[in-house]
Structure formats: C-alpha cells, structure tokens
Motif scaffolding. Structure first.
Motif, PDB file in Angstrom:
ATOM      1  N   HIS A 117       0.774  -1.176   0.016  1.00 33.66           N
ATOM      2  CA  HIS A 117      -0.119  -0.041  -0.124  1.00 33.66           C
ATOM      3  C   HIS A 117       0.871   1.461  -0.059  1.00 33.66           C
ATOM      4  O   HIS A 117       1.897   1.270   0.408  1.00 33.66           O
ATOM      5  N   VAL A 118       0.360   2.457  -0.346  1.00 31.19           N
ATOM      6  CA  VAL A 118       0.862   3.530  -0.604  1.00 31.19           C
ATOM      7  C   VAL A 118      -0.045   4.669  -0.123  1.00 31.19           C
ATOM      8  O   VAL A 118      -1.292   4.497  -0.381  1.00 31.19           O
ATOM      9  N   ASN A 119       0.417   6.037   0.265  1.00 32.16           N
ATOM     10  CA  ASN A 119      -0.579   7.106   0.439  1.00 32.16           C
ATOM     11  C   ASN A 119       0.051   8.071  -0.429  1.00 32.16           C
ATOM     12  O   ASN A 119       0.861   8.112  -0.654  1.00 32.16           O
ATOM     13  N   ILE A 120      -1.399   8.599  -1.326  1.00 38.60           N
ATOM     14  CA  ILE A 120      -1.118   9.551  -2.175  1.00 38.60           C
ATOM     15  C   ILE A 120      -1.459  10.787  -1.792  1.00 38.60           C
ATOM     16  O   ILE A 120      -2.730  10.912  -1.108  1.00 38.60           O
ATOM     17  N   GLU A 121      -0.725  11.719  -1.948  1.00 35.03           N
ATOM     18  CA  GLU A 121      -1.332  13.151  -1.933  1.00 35.03           C
ATOM     19  C   GLU A 121      -1.109  13.744  -3.155  1.00 35.03           C
ATOM     20  O   GLU A 121       0.088  14.027  -3.711  1.00 35.03           O
ATOM     21  N   TYR A 122      -2.143  14.441  -3.719  1.00 36.00           N
ATOM     22  CA  TYR A 122      -2.181  15.229  -5.064  1.00 36.00           C
ATOM     23  C   TYR A 122      -2.623  16.612  -4.841  1.00 36.00           C
ATOM     24  O   TYR A 122      -3.714  16.725  -4.301  1.00 36.00           O
ATOM     25  N   THR A 123      -1.777  17.633  -5.244  1.00 37.22           N
ATOM     26  CA  THR A 123      -2.233  18.852  -5.011  1.00 37.22           C
ATOM     27  C   THR A 123      -2.117  19.476  -6.689  1.00 37.22           C
ATOM     28  O   THR A 123      -1.249  19.258  -7.237  1.00 37.22           O
ATOM     29  N   ILE A 124      -3.122  20.433  -6.661  1.00 35.12           N
ATOM     30  CA  ILE A 124      -3.256  21.078  -8.140  1.00 35.12           C
ATOM     31  C   ILE A 124      -3.817  22.417  -8.024  1.00 35.12           C
ATOM     32  O   ILE A 124      -4.631  22.484  -7.253  1.00 35.12           O
ATOM     33  N   HIS A 125      -3.167  23.290  -8.812  1.00 39.04           N
ATOM     34  CA  HIS A 125      -3.734  24.578  -9.133  1.00 39.04           C
ATOM     35  C   HIS A 125      -3.751  24.840 -10.537  1.00 39.04           C
ATOM     36  O   HIS A 125      -2.536  25.080 -11.031  1.00 39.04           O
ATOM     37  N   VAL A 126      -4.776  25.276 -11.232  1.00 31.36           N
ATOM     38  CA  VAL A 126      -4.755  25.311 -12.670  1.00 31.36           C
ATOM     39  C   VAL A 126      -5.668  26.527 -13.215  1.00 31.36           C
ATOM     40  O   VAL A 126      -6.712  26.476 -12.688  1.00 31.36           O
ATOM     41  N   ASP A 127      -5.091  27.293 -13.894  1.00 27.24           N
ATOM     42  CA  ASP A 127      -5.913  28.260 -14.625  1.00 27.24           C
ATOM     43  C   ASP A 127      -6.117  27.840 -15.994  1.00 27.24           C
ATOM     44  O   ASP A 127      -5.288  27.981 -16.766  1.00 27.24           O
ATOM     45  N   PRO A 128      -7.495  27.416 -16.462  1.00 26.01           N
ATOM     46  CA  PRO A 128      -7.615  26.853 -17.722  1.00 26.01           C
ATOM     47  C   PRO A 128      -7.740  28.071 -18.806  1.00 26.01           C
ATOM     48  O   PRO A 128      -7.884  27.658 -20.031  1.00 26.01           O
ATOM     49  N   GLY A 129      -7.593  29.206 -18.428  1.00 31.90           N
ATOM     50  CA  GLY A 129      -7.549  30.334 -19.377  1.00 31.90           C
ATOM     51  C   GLY A 129      -8.647  30.332 -20.177  1.00 31.90           C
ATOM     52  O   GLY A 129      -9.787  29.817 -19.893  1.00 31.90           O
ATOM     53  N   GLY A 130      -8.770  31.573 -21.548  1.00 32.47           N
ATOM     54  CA  GLY A 130      -9.967  31.832 -21.761  1.00 32.47           C
ATOM     55  C   GLY A 130     -10.969  32.658 -20.914  1.00 32.47           C
ATOM     56  O   GLY A 130     -10.365  33.230 -20.173  1.00 32.47           O
ATOM     57  N   THR A 131     -12.235  32.547 -21.050  1.00 35.89           N
ATOM     58  CA  THR A 131     -13.372  33.607 -20.366  1.00 35.89           C
ATOM     59  C   THR A 131     -14.018  32.946 -19.345  1.00 35.89           C
ATOM     60  O   THR A 131     -14.985  33.451 -18.945  1.00 35.89           O
ATOM     61  N   LEU A 132     -13.719  31.695 -18.955  1.00 38.02           N
ATOM     62  CA  LEU A 132     -14.373  31.142 -17.822  1.00 38.02           C
ATOM     63  C   LEU A 132     -14.342  31.745 -16.413  1.00 38.02           C
ATOM     64  O   LEU A 132     -13.152  32.065 -16.123  1.00 38.02           O
TER      65      LEU A 132
END
Length: 214
Positions: free
Chosen positions: A160-175
């Motif tokens: 077994h493993v512990n997973i930590e996933y962090t993310i910050h994304v700007d998809p661009g465009g006009t959203l």
C-alpha cells in the motif's frame, strides 16, 4: 455542460508543482478519498488537495503516471497525449489536448515531468510544471499556461501507499473563477478513483521501476 467542462479541465492537469498551501478546508470524503480546497495568494482560483490510501506499490503508481500516452484511456476527455522527449527514465516532456463540448474551445498544454525519491523515507515526488515551447500554439485551441501540481507517494505498509495530489490550474479563456471553483473538488476526486482502478491492470500491477526503492 459547465460541470463536464470543469471536471475535464481539472483532470487535464494531473501531472502538472503547486505553491505551499497550509489553510486547507475539507470539501469531500468519498470512497476513502479526502478532498480539500485552499486559497493561494494572488489567485481567485482555488487550489485542491486529494489524499487517499491505494493498494499498490510506488512503482505501480509511477509507471502509470509516466505512461502519459495511456491518459486517453483513463483521464476524462483527453483527446490525445503524446510523449515529446524522454530525457531519462525519470524525466520526460509531453503534450496533451483536452476535448471540450461545443461551443467551448479545446485546451492543450506541454508538461515537464520529473520523478525524485528520498532515499531514506522512500517518499516519491512527481513534479510536472506546464512549460512553454516544444509545441506551437494551435488555432482554435486555448493553451493552458498556468498549471501547477504535485504527486507525493509515501509507503504505507506492505502493498500500500498513501497518495497526496495537489493541483492549481487556470484553464485560460473566459471562464469565470466562481464557475471553476464551484466544481474544483470533483475533478481530483474522479482522477484518484480512476487511478485506483488503473494501477491494478496487468501492465502496471507487476511494474518494477528500476530507479525506485519500493
């Protein structure tokens, strides 16, 4: 349609390093996966952190994440994912295009993946910032310029493993940021669920990554 779009955009950045964030707020806990959101300085778009325990070795998880061309099979709405350059077994560049529903424009990005491991703790880190160049921007496709994320894979007992996933994304465009933030937790939740299934496939289940200590 907006819900589909935001899930897609958050999934696109699965490999792509996020700034330090200490004020995480719990958002969702489902099927053993915990999702948190946080606010970063100078950004109206939330950062997201996912945590879970996975029945797998570090080699299994790394083998999957570095097999970027498999993204079309398990990363939501990935139209294409192509290896550009293999610098070494633990360092690559790749290009991906994300298919979005009409009338929205597809997104694409180029990422630089680098795997490292602490020889004492055996903790594996995968950073993969979006980078400029390598593939010219294409007409009708919005290039994601700002995407930062990190995978941390830690030993958690036999098999077994512990997973930590962090993310910050700007998809661009006009959203608008409020729309992106509304579904910020859902994308990482879905990608972790898919990962837990994908690592059990025969091609990854018995994987041995030579440069890792499992």
């Amino acid at each position: 349609m907006h819900k589909v779009l935001l899930i897609t955009l958050l999934l696109t950045a699965k490999f792509i390093p996020v700034a330090a964030q200490n004020n995480w707020i719990p958002e969702v806990e489902k099927e053993g996966i915990k999702i948190y959101t946080g606010v970063l300085p100078n950004s109206r778009i939330k950062a997201v952190k996912a945590q879970c325990n996975v029945k797998a070795t570090a080699s299994q998880v790394v083998a999957l994440l570095m097999d970027v061309e498999s993204a079309v099979d398990w990363v939501y709405h990935t139209k294409s994912c192509t290896l550009i350059k293999r610098v070494s077994p633990d360092e690559i560049y790749y290009y991906s295009e994300i298919s979005l529903p009409w009338p929205l424009q597809n997104r694409d990005f180029v990422a630089h993946l680098k795997v490292s491991q602490n020889a004492v703790t055996k903790v594996v880190t995968i950073d993969g910032p979006a980078v400029k160049g390598y593939v010219a921007e294409k007409k009708g496709i919005v290039r994601i310029q700002d995407s930062k994320g990190k995978w941390i894979i830690s030993p958690a007992g036999a098999g077994h493993v512990n997973i930590e996933y962090t993310i910050h994304v700007d998809p661009g465009g006009t959203l608008p940021p409020w729309l992106i933030n509304m579904f910020a937790a859902e994308g990482p939740l879905r990608i972790i669920k898919n990962l837990k299934l994908q690592v059990q496939k025969p091609v990854y289940k018995n994987a041995v990554v030579d440069y890792l200590l499992d």
